[in-house]
Design a protein around this motif. Structure first.
Motif, PDB file in Angstrom:
ATOM      1  N   GLN A 228      54.633  24.823  81.156  1.00  0.00           N
ATOM      2  CA  GLN A 228      55.546  25.818  81.692  1.00  0.00           C
ATOM      3  C   GLN A 228      55.937  25.466  83.119  1.00  0.00           C
ATOM      4  OE1 GLN A 228      54.662  29.932  80.899  1.00  0.00           O
ATOM      5  NE2 GLN A 228      55.397  30.543  82.907  1.00  0.00           N
ATOM      6  N   GLY A 229      57.088  25.951  83.526  1.00  0.00           N
ATOM      7  CA  GLY A 229      57.475  25.858  84.927  1.00  0.00           C
ATOM      8  C   GLY A 229      56.578  26.767  85.745  1.00  0.00           C
ATOM      9  N   MET A 230      56.486  26.503  87.028  1.00  0.00           N
ATOM     10  CA  MET A 230      55.612  27.273  87.917  1.00  0.00           C
ATOM     11  C   MET A 230      55.983  28.759  87.889  1.00  0.00           C
ATOM     12  SD  MET A 230      53.074  26.933  89.937  1.00  0.00           S
ATOM     13  CE  MET A 230      52.243  28.344  90.611  1.00  0.00           C
ATOM     14  N   PRO A 231      55.010  29.633  87.559  1.00  0.00           N
ATOM     15  CA  PRO A 231      55.266  31.077  87.561  1.00  0.00           C
ATOM     16  C   PRO A 231      55.568  31.595  88.971  1.00  0.00           C
ATOM     17  CG  PRO A 231      53.277  30.576  86.328  1.00  0.00           C
ATOM     18  CD  PRO A 231      53.676  29.321  87.060  1.00  0.00           C
ATOM     19  N   ASP A 232      56.029  32.830  89.028  1.00  0.00           N
ATOM     20  CA  ASP A 232      56.398  33.452  90.305  1.00  0.00           C
ATOM     21  C   ASP A 232      55.211  33.984  91.089  1.00  0.00           C
ATOM     22  OD1 ASP A 232      59.146  32.988  89.982  1.00  0.00           O
ATOM     23  OD2 ASP A 232      59.380  34.817  88.805  1.00  0.00           O
ATOM     24  N   THR A 233      54.091  34.243  90.390  1.00  0.00           N
ATOM     25  CA  THR A 233      52.934  34.826  91.074  1.00  0.00           C
ATOM     26  C   THR A 233      51.644  34.211  90.558  1.00  0.00           C
ATOM     27  OG1 THR A 233      52.569  36.602  89.470  1.00  0.00           O
ATOM     28  CG2 THR A 233      54.134  37.061  91.282  1.00  0.00           C
TER      29      THR A 233
ATOM     30  N   LYS B 165      57.369  21.636  87.708  1.00  0.00           N
ATOM     31  CA  LYS B 165      58.305  22.239  88.675  1.00  0.00           C
ATOM     32  C   LYS B 165      57.566  23.082  89.705  1.00  0.00           C
ATOM     33  CE  LYS B 165      62.279  20.807  87.159  1.00  0.00           C
ATOM     34  NZ  LYS B 165      62.982  19.804  87.912  1.00  0.00           N
ATOM     35  N   ILE B 166      56.529  22.528  90.285  1.00  0.00           N
ATOM     36  CA  ILE B 166      55.725  23.237  91.285  1.00  0.00           C
ATOM     37  C   ILE B 166      56.501  23.327  92.591  1.00  0.00           C
ATOM     38  CG2 ILE B 166      53.587  23.235  92.609  1.00  0.00           C
ATOM     39  CD1 ILE B 166      52.432  21.459  90.279  1.00  0.00           C
ATOM     40  N   SER B 167      56.846  22.196  93.128  1.00  0.00           N
ATOM     41  CA  SER B 167      57.624  22.039  94.350  1.00  0.00           C
ATOM     42  C   SER B 167      57.333  23.092  95.416  1.00  0.00           C
ATOM     43  CB  SER B 167      59.106  21.986  94.011  1.00  0.00           C
ATOM     44  OG  SER B 167      59.811  21.370  95.064  1.00  0.00           O
ATOM     45  N   LYS B 168      58.313  23.925  95.736  1.00  0.00           N
ATOM     46  CA  LYS B 168      58.165  24.890  96.832  1.00  0.00           C
ATOM     47  C   LYS B 168      57.280  26.080  96.466  1.00  0.00           C
ATOM     48  CE  LYS B 168      62.544  23.599  98.834  1.00  0.00           C
ATOM     49  NZ  LYS B 168      63.943  23.942  99.047  1.00  0.00           N
ATOM     50  N   ARG B 169      56.859  26.143  95.212  1.00  0.00           N
ATOM     51  CA  ARG B 169      55.972  27.231  94.788  1.00  0.00           C
ATOM     52  C   ARG B 169      54.496  26.832  94.868  1.00  0.00           C
ATOM     53  NH1 ARG B 169      59.066  30.042  89.696  1.00  0.00           N
ATOM     54  NH2 ARG B 169      60.831  30.770  90.906  1.00  0.00           N
ATOM     55  N   LEU B 170      54.231  25.725  95.516  1.00  0.00           N
ATOM     56  CA  LEU B 170      52.850  25.268  95.696  1.00  0.00           C
ATOM     57  C   LEU B 170      51.954  26.365  96.264  1.00  0.00           C
ATOM     58  CD1 LEU B 170      50.711  23.023  95.587  1.00  0.00           C
ATOM     59  CD2 LEU B 170      51.517  22.297  97.850  1.00  0.00           C
TER      60      LEU B 170
END
Length: 157
Positions: A78-83, A101-106
């Motif tokens: 899955q793509g990086m969740p919001d929380t 797709k972690i990127s800026k949601r690290l």
């Protein structure tokens, strides 16, 4: 806009009799920007042909020597969740969670690791490329801000 321009350039090359290949990092059918280009090509009545490679999350699992599934295990990609809470919900449903797709949601991933203490939380950055790096977040969440760029995380609660 850039995909429209690229599709137009590809069409011109094809119209002049050339063979065209578009090479992309990652997986054509999984969170890939090549999907946007394919859409623009179809609008120009060009049917792209996709050639499968080794999916990045499979390469990452092999590089880090982390099994994605054994016997009747389940896993999700899955793509990086919001929380951090959403990520935790995934780990309750699936034995292994693969995050792309972690990127800026690290920071969300790091918050999850600190709060829920998974047994496995590994990032593989730049898999198979120069600068490849494996980061075990169970040992330290003190990572560079760009550690999530071109990275896949594998998590097991």
């Amino acid at each position: 806009r850039r995909y429209t321009l690229l599709a137009s350039e590809i069409k011109s090359a094809l119209d002049s009799g050339k063979t065209v290949a578009y090479v992309t990092l990652g997986d054509n059918m999984l969170y890939s920007t090549s999907l946007y280009l394919a859409q623009k090509l179809r609008e120009l009545d060009i049917t792209p042909i996709f050639i499968a490679g080794v999916p990045s999350y499979v390469a990452c699992a092999n590089i880090a020597a982390i099994p994605l599934g054994e016997r009747r295990d389940s896993f999700v990609v899955q793509g990086m969740p919001d929380t951090a809470e959403e990520l935790h919900e995934l780990t309750l449903k699936f034995r292994t969670v693969v995050i792309m797709k972690i990127s800026k949601r690290l920071p969300i991933l790091l918050e999850y690791v600190k709060r829920y203490s998974p047994t496995v939380a590994t990032i593989v950055k730049r898999a198979t490329l120069e600068g490849e790096m494996i980061v075990d977040l169970t040992k330290s969440t003190d990572v560079e801000a760009d550690a999530g760029y071109l990275a896949v995380a594998i998590i097991k609660l």
